[in-house]
Design a protein around this motif. Structure first.
Motif, PDB file in Angstrom:
ATOM      1  N   MET A 184       5.804 -16.327  21.941  1.00 59.36           N
ATOM      2  CA  MET A 184       4.717 -16.515  20.985  1.00 59.36           C
ATOM      3  C   MET A 184       4.176 -15.210  20.415  1.00 59.36           C
ATOM      4  O   MET A 184       3.846 -15.142  19.252  1.00 59.36           O
ATOM      5  N   MET A 185       4.061 -14.184  21.235  1.00 53.68           N
ATOM      6  CA  MET A 185       3.534 -12.916  20.736  1.00 53.68           C
ATOM      7  C   MET A 185       4.708 -12.052  20.297  1.00 53.68           C
ATOM      8  O   MET A 185       5.112 -11.114  20.994  1.00 53.68           O
ATOM      9  N   CYS A 186       5.269 -12.404  19.142  1.00 51.46           N
ATOM     10  CA  CYS A 186       6.577 -11.851  18.776  1.00 51.46           C
ATOM     11  C   CYS A 186       6.540 -10.365  18.467  1.00 51.46           C
ATOM     12  O   CYS A 186       7.391  -9.630  18.913  1.00 51.46           O
ATOM     13  N   ASN A 187       5.574  -9.905  17.687  1.00 50.36           N
ATOM     14  CA  ASN A 187       5.484  -8.496  17.310  1.00 50.36           C
ATOM     15  C   ASN A 187       6.830  -8.019  16.750  1.00 50.36           C
ATOM     16  O   ASN A 187       7.384  -7.030  17.174  1.00 50.36           O
ATOM     17  N   TYR A 188       7.351  -8.759  15.803  1.00 56.43           N
ATOM     18  CA  TYR A 188       8.731  -8.559  15.366  1.00 56.43           C
ATOM     19  C   TYR A 188       8.827  -7.802  14.049  1.00 56.43           C
ATOM     20  O   TYR A 188       9.800  -7.112  13.807  1.00 56.43           O
ATOM     21  N   PHE A 189       7.838  -7.899  13.188  1.00 58.15           N
ATOM     22  CA  PHE A 189       7.948  -7.277  11.871  1.00 58.15           C
ATOM     23  C   PHE A 189       7.486  -5.822  11.942  1.00 58.15           C
ATOM     24  O   PHE A 189       6.608  -5.476  12.702  1.00 58.15           O
ATOM     25  N   ARG A 190       8.128  -5.014  11.144  1.00 56.75           N
ATOM     26  CA  ARG A 190       7.722  -3.617  11.008  1.00 56.75           C
ATOM     27  C   ARG A 190       7.558  -3.342   9.528  1.00 56.75           C
ATOM     28  O   ARG A 190       8.106  -4.066   8.699  1.00 56.75           O
ATOM     29  N   PHE A 191       6.837  -2.272   9.201  1.00 55.49           N
ATOM     30  CA  PHE A 191       6.682  -1.940   7.790  1.00 55.49           C
ATOM     31  C   PHE A 191       8.044  -1.504   7.273  1.00 55.49           C
ATOM     32  O   PHE A 191       8.632  -0.568   7.785  1.00 55.49           O
ATOM     33  N   GLY A 192       8.533  -2.193   6.256  1.00 57.12           N
ATOM     34  CA  GLY A 192       9.842  -1.868   5.703  1.00 57.12           C
ATOM     35  C   GLY A 192      10.980  -2.589   6.375  1.00 57.12           C
ATOM     36  O   GLY A 192      12.117  -2.150   6.283  1.00 57.12           O
ATOM     37  N   GLY A 193      10.719  -3.678   7.055  1.00 60.39           N
ATOM     38  CA  GLY A 193      11.812  -4.442   7.650  1.00 60.39           C
ATOM     39  C   GLY A 193      11.367  -5.198   8.871  1.00 60.39           C
ATOM     40  O   GLY A 193      10.222  -5.617   8.975  1.00 60.39           O
ATOM     41  N   VAL A 194      12.289  -5.388   9.787  1.00 60.21           N
ATOM     42  CA  VAL A 194      11.972  -6.011  11.063  1.00 60.21           C
ATOM     43  C   VAL A 194      12.410  -5.066  12.173  1.00 60.21           C
ATOM     44  O   VAL A 194      13.189  -4.151  11.963  1.00 60.21           O
ATOM     45  N   LYS A 195      11.894  -5.327  13.381  1.00 58.00           N
ATOM     46  CA  LYS A 195      12.054  -4.408  14.490  1.00 58.00           C
ATOM     47  C   LYS A 195      13.524  -4.164  14.832  1.00 58.00           C
ATOM     48  O   LYS A 195      13.963  -3.040  15.003  1.00 58.00           O
ATOM     49  N   LEU A 236       0.832  -1.210   0.000  1.00 56.39           N
ATOM     50  CA  LEU A 236       0.000   0.000   0.000  1.00 56.39           C
ATOM     51  C   LEU A 236       0.864   1.256   0.000  1.00 56.39           C
ATOM     52  O   LEU A 236       0.625   2.193  -0.746  1.00 56.39           O
ATOM     53  N   ALA A 237       1.892   1.260   0.847  1.00 54.38           N
ATOM     54  CA  ALA A 237       2.699   2.463   1.008  1.00 54.38           C
ATOM     55  C   ALA A 237       3.890   2.487   0.056  1.00 54.38           C
ATOM     56  O   ALA A 237       4.603   3.471   0.006  1.00 54.38           O
ATOM     57  N   GLY A 238       4.110   1.388  -0.676  1.00 50.80           N
ATOM     58  CA  GLY A 238       5.233   1.328  -1.598  1.00 50.80           C
ATOM     59  C   GLY A 238       6.578   1.349  -0.908  1.00 50.80           C
ATOM     60  O   GLY A 238       7.494   2.034  -1.349  1.00 50.80           O
ATOM     61  N   LEU A 239       6.711   0.619   0.183  1.00 46.84           N
ATOM     62  CA  LEU A 239       7.975   0.610   0.924  1.00 46.84           C
ATOM     63  C   LEU A 239       8.894  -0.476   0.392  1.00 46.84           C
ATOM     64  O   LEU A 239       8.442  -1.537  -0.023  1.00 46.84           O
ATOM     65  N   GLU A 240      10.178  -0.163   0.429  1.00 46.44           N
ATOM     66  CA  GLU A 240      11.202  -1.136   0.067  1.00 46.44           C
ATOM     67  C   GLU A 240      11.667  -1.846   1.332  1.00 46.44           C
ATOM     68  O   GLU A 240      11.708  -1.249   2.409  1.00 46.44           O
ATOM     69  N   VAL A 241      12.026  -3.111   1.197  1.00 46.05           N
ATOM     70  CA  VAL A 241      12.542  -3.851   2.335  1.00 46.05           C
ATOM     71  C   VAL A 241      14.002  -4.201   2.061  1.00 46.05           C
ATOM     72  O   VAL A 241      14.311  -4.723   0.994  1.00 46.05           O
ATOM     73  N   PRO A 242      14.917  -3.890   2.993  1.00 42.91           N
ATOM     74  CA  PRO A 242      16.329  -4.220   2.765  1.00 42.91           C
ATOM     75  C   PRO A 242      16.543  -5.732   2.641  1.00 42.91           C
ATOM     76  O   PRO A 242      15.743  -6.527   3.138  1.00 42.91           O
ATOM     77  N   GLU A 243      17.652  -6.046   1.984  1.00 40.22           N
ATOM     78  CA  GLU A 243      17.943  -7.449   1.662  1.00 40.22           C
ATOM     79  C   GLU A 243      18.027  -8.331   2.911  1.00 40.22           C
ATOM     80  O   GLU A 243      17.425  -9.397   2.978  1.00 40.22           O
ATOM     81  N   ILE A 303      16.025  -2.575   8.483  1.00 42.39           N
ATOM     82  CA  ILE A 303      14.793  -1.811   8.266  1.00 42.39           C
ATOM     83  C   ILE A 303      15.132  -0.600   7.402  1.00 42.39           C
ATOM     84  O   ILE A 303      16.223  -0.034   7.524  1.00 42.39           O
ATOM     85  N   SER A 304      14.235  -0.248   6.512  1.00 40.07           N
ATOM     86  CA  SER A 304      14.504   0.894   5.640  1.00 40.07           C
ATOM     87  C   SER A 304      14.301   2.186   6.437  1.00 40.07           C
ATOM     88  O   SER A 304      13.578   2.203   7.432  1.00 40.07           O
ATOM     89  N   PRO A 305      14.929   3.280   6.021  1.00 36.72           N
ATOM     90  CA  PRO A 305      14.808   4.528   6.790  1.00 36.72           C
ATOM     91  C   PRO A 305      13.362   4.984   6.955  1.00 36.72           C
ATOM     92  O   PRO A 305      12.965   5.434   8.032  1.00 36.72           O
ATOM     93  N   VAL A 306      12.544   4.840   5.890  1.00 38.47           N
ATOM     94  CA  VAL A 306      11.139   5.253   5.989  1.00 38.47           C
ATOM     95  C   VAL A 306      10.419   4.382   7.014  1.00 38.47           C
ATOM     96  O   VAL A 306       9.628   4.858   7.825  1.00 38.47           O
ATOM     97  N   GLY A 307      10.736   3.099   6.969  1.00 41.03           N
ATOM     98  CA  GLY A 307      10.109   2.180   7.913  1.00 41.03           C
ATOM     99  C   GLY A 307      10.488   2.496   9.340  1.00 41.03           C
ATOM    100  O   GLY A 307       9.666   2.420  10.246  1.00 41.03           O
ATOM    101  N   LEU A 308      11.736   2.901   9.533  1.00 39.13           N
ATOM    102  CA  LEU A 308      12.207   3.215  10.889  1.00 39.13           C
ATOM    103  C   LEU A 308      11.466   4.437  11.436  1.00 39.13           C
ATOM    104  O   LEU A 308      11.034   4.443  12.585  1.00 39.13           O
ATOM    105  N   THR A 309      11.280   5.450  10.589  1.00 40.64           N
ATOM    106  CA  THR A 309      10.510   6.619  11.033  1.00 40.64           C
ATOM    107  C   THR A 309       9.090   6.198  11.372  1.00 40.64           C
ATOM    108  O   THR A 309       8.510   6.669  12.354  1.00 40.64           O
ATOM    109  N   GLY A 310       8.535   5.309  10.554  1.00 36.60           N
ATOM    110  CA  GLY A 310       7.181   4.829  10.818  1.00 36.60           C
ATOM    111  C   GLY A 310       7.080   4.088  12.121  1.00 36.60           C
ATOM    112  O   GLY A 310       6.096   4.200  12.845  1.00 36.60           O
TER     113      GLY A 310
END
Lengths: 382, 184
Positions: A159-170, A94-101, A294-301
């Motif tokens: 179990m309740m990892c909550n590890y992924f973020r938009f544009g990468g991982v936490k 939706l937001a067109g975010l890139e995810v680092p390798e 995590i991508s810079p945009v994702g980190l700000t998010g």
């Protein structure tokens, strides 16, 4: 499908209605089946859902985009990593975010570890339903715990990892994560071999599972069934292969399919899938590059979720979750909250054909057919 | 031969039973209150508030960001005021309702002042469900040394960041972090 009640010329018989559940250990949670029985044979089966309804979709529409990430953990609480994955994919689209390798590789490793967790546990619980009381489950738990320990070390929670973020991982994985995954890769096939010796050729298991709860190929496709259920019915459909999401097209792996579509095939397809997952893991830990997670945009998010506002539009992100196609449909009106948020939960849709699979079988078979669907009530009722 | 598969399975259970006396890998039980597993550094449970030297000067400036971002809305913050009614940079009330908190760790992530962190403490049994689980500011306060003890890696990173900021803050032209308006 219809089932005719057999009339007996000498004895006056009638159908018996039984309510199985919601507080029944074999229903894997709070699920209720209203069953009509002719003796021991199932004539009619009506599933009753909604005992664990927690208003997930409406809650998500009233908080920031990231705010519902911890709630997705609680959908299918056995594999929270893949739930995070699907939601993150949808919002990234939706937001067109890139995810680092590196983040892509970490995501794939986490998703495949989750698949191991889920399938191991499912096989254990299926045998519990069959009457192999708790010995296979505890063997499964022992292996699962090693993977959950890894999740805890990396994400902070078992179990309740909550590890992924938009544009990468936490956060980046810990230093000893990759060696530990390598150790799991080395040990897991041994465990699977032992598990299979215990089960796959067991005559009791074969007698109970083969030719029980047959799901024909056409019905499976028409009902929208996905995941190992569909593949056990002989349809080679795997979203990792079909949709090429994330970086799955870099990994060569096979899609195991069944022939008969019975409970035994569903069990065995999952065992084979675990072996394929180990192959993916092997390659992923070998190739994982260094770099940001995590991508810079994702980190700000992630730092200020209130200011994360995807552009107007809608997106559907789907993944091959261990239970089937898990999809998130999100609509944005340009504000900090989703306008619409919908979850396509695999176990809910797989559950809709329960009656067709159970008709004509005995009550004890209905329990293992339900077990072989692999439902988690957190996801069914949401 | 019919029944051979069952016998093979039985041998596996027998192997597990016998080896559980000899190998750690087959017997993974931990006798919990006496024995404990080592704590993972990133393990998170309920949040706590951090103070540097004295419990009075806590890092929290009552900016209300964590309360706004908290998904289940379990944080209540009321800003303190001085005698003239001027808002101060410290909370008067800081409550976290542990019966609502779901340990997601978002408050820690969004806090711009490194004032709230997730704790390792998990033995928090209470006899009641309502007021007993609503932790107030005094219950939540913990020292920076405690934080450095439970999470050395993160503490070192944050300490370095804060020191850098302080060095910058000494410079007269650099702006101090903006104080958001008091929440209604």
């Amino acid at each position: 499908m219809e089932y005719e009640l057999k009339e007996s010329p000498t004895l006056d018989t009638q159908a018996l209605e039984v309510s199985l559940g919601p507080q029944h250990p074999s229903t894997h949670g709070v699920f209720r089946m209203n069953v009509k029985l002719d003796g021991e044979t199932i004539v009619q089966l009506k599933p009753v859902m909604g005992y664990l309804h927690r208003n997930h979709e409406k809650l998500a529409e009233n908080m920031s985009w990231l705010g519902s990430m911890p709630y997705t953990d609680r959908l299918d609480y056995i594999c929270s990593m893949t739930n995070n994955f699907a939601y993150a994919l949808a919002v990234e689209k939706l937001a067109g975010l890139e995810v680092p390798e590196r983040a892509q590789y970490v995501r794939v490793i986490m998703a495949e570890l989750t698949r191991l967790v889920n399938h191991t546990l499912l096989v254990g619980f299926l045998l519990n339903d069959l009457g192999a009381f708790f010995t296979p489950v505890l063997y499964a738990f022992r292996e699962r715990e090693k993977i959950l320990d890894l999740f805890e070390a990396v994400a902070g929670s078992r179990m309740m990892c909550n590890y992924f973020r938009f544009g990468g991982v936490k956060i980046d994985v810990t230093d000893d994560f990759i060696p530990q995954v390598k150790q799991i890769i080395r040990r897991y096939p041994k465990f699977l071999d032992e598990f299979e010796t215990l089960l796959s050729e067991n005559e009791i298991l074969m007698a109970r599972c083969q030719k029980v709860g047959i799901l024909p190929r056409e019905l499976a496709i028409n009902a929208g069934v996905s995941g190992p259920m569909l593949r056990a019915s002989g349809v080679p459909y795997d979203i990792r292969k079909v949709d090429h999401y994330s970086i799955y097209d870099r990994f060569p792996f096979r899609v195991p399919i069944g022939e008969a579509g019975d409970v035994y095939d569903r069990y065995y397809v999952r065992i084979l899938e675990m072996r394929e997952s180990i192959k993916i893991l092997e390659q992923a830990v070998r190739e994982i590059p260094a770099g940001p997670t995590i991508s810079p945009v994702g980190l700000t998010g992630a730092k200020s979720p209130r200011n994360f506002k995807p552009p107007k539009g809608d997106a559907y992100g789907r993944i091959e979750a261990p239970k089937g196609e898990l999809g998130f449909y999100v609509v944005s009106d340009g504000s900090a909250k989703p306008y619409r948020y919908h979850v396509r939960a695999p176990s809910f849709i797989n559950l809709t054909i329960l009656e067709d699979m159970c008709l004509g079988y005995k009550v004890a078979d209905a329990i293992i057919i339900l077990g072989s669907i692999d439902i988690v009530l957190g996801e069914v009722d949401r | 031969m019919y029944g051979f598969g069952v016998i093979k399975g039985m041998l596996v259970t027998l192997k597990n039973f016998v080896l559980s006396y000899f190998t750690k890998e087959r017997l993974t039980t931990v006798q919990y209150p006496e024995e404990r597993l080592p704590e993972k550094e990133r393990f998170r449970n309920f949040p706590f508030l951090i103070y540097d030297d004295k419990p009075e000067d806590l890092r929290c400036v009552s900016c209300d960001i964590c309360a706004k971002e908290c998904p289940p809305k379990c944080i209540t913050i009321v800003r303190d005021t001085d005698a003239q009614g001027k808002p101060l940079k410290r909370p008067k009330v800081f409550d976290i309702d542990f019966s609502i908190c779901m340990n997601c760790g978002i408050c820690e992530e969004v806090c711009p002042f490194d004032a709230i962190f997730m704790d390792h403490e998990f033995e928090l049994g209470e006899y009641g469900r309502f007021e007993e689980l609503n932790y107030h500011k005094e219950d939540l306060l913990k020292s920076a040394e405690y934080f450095a003890q439970i999470r050395p890696t993160d503490a070192a990173l944050i300490e370095a960041k804060r020191r850098q900021k302080e060095a910058k803050g000494a410079h007269p032209t650099s702006p101090t972090p903006p104080i958001p308006p008091p929440s209604s």
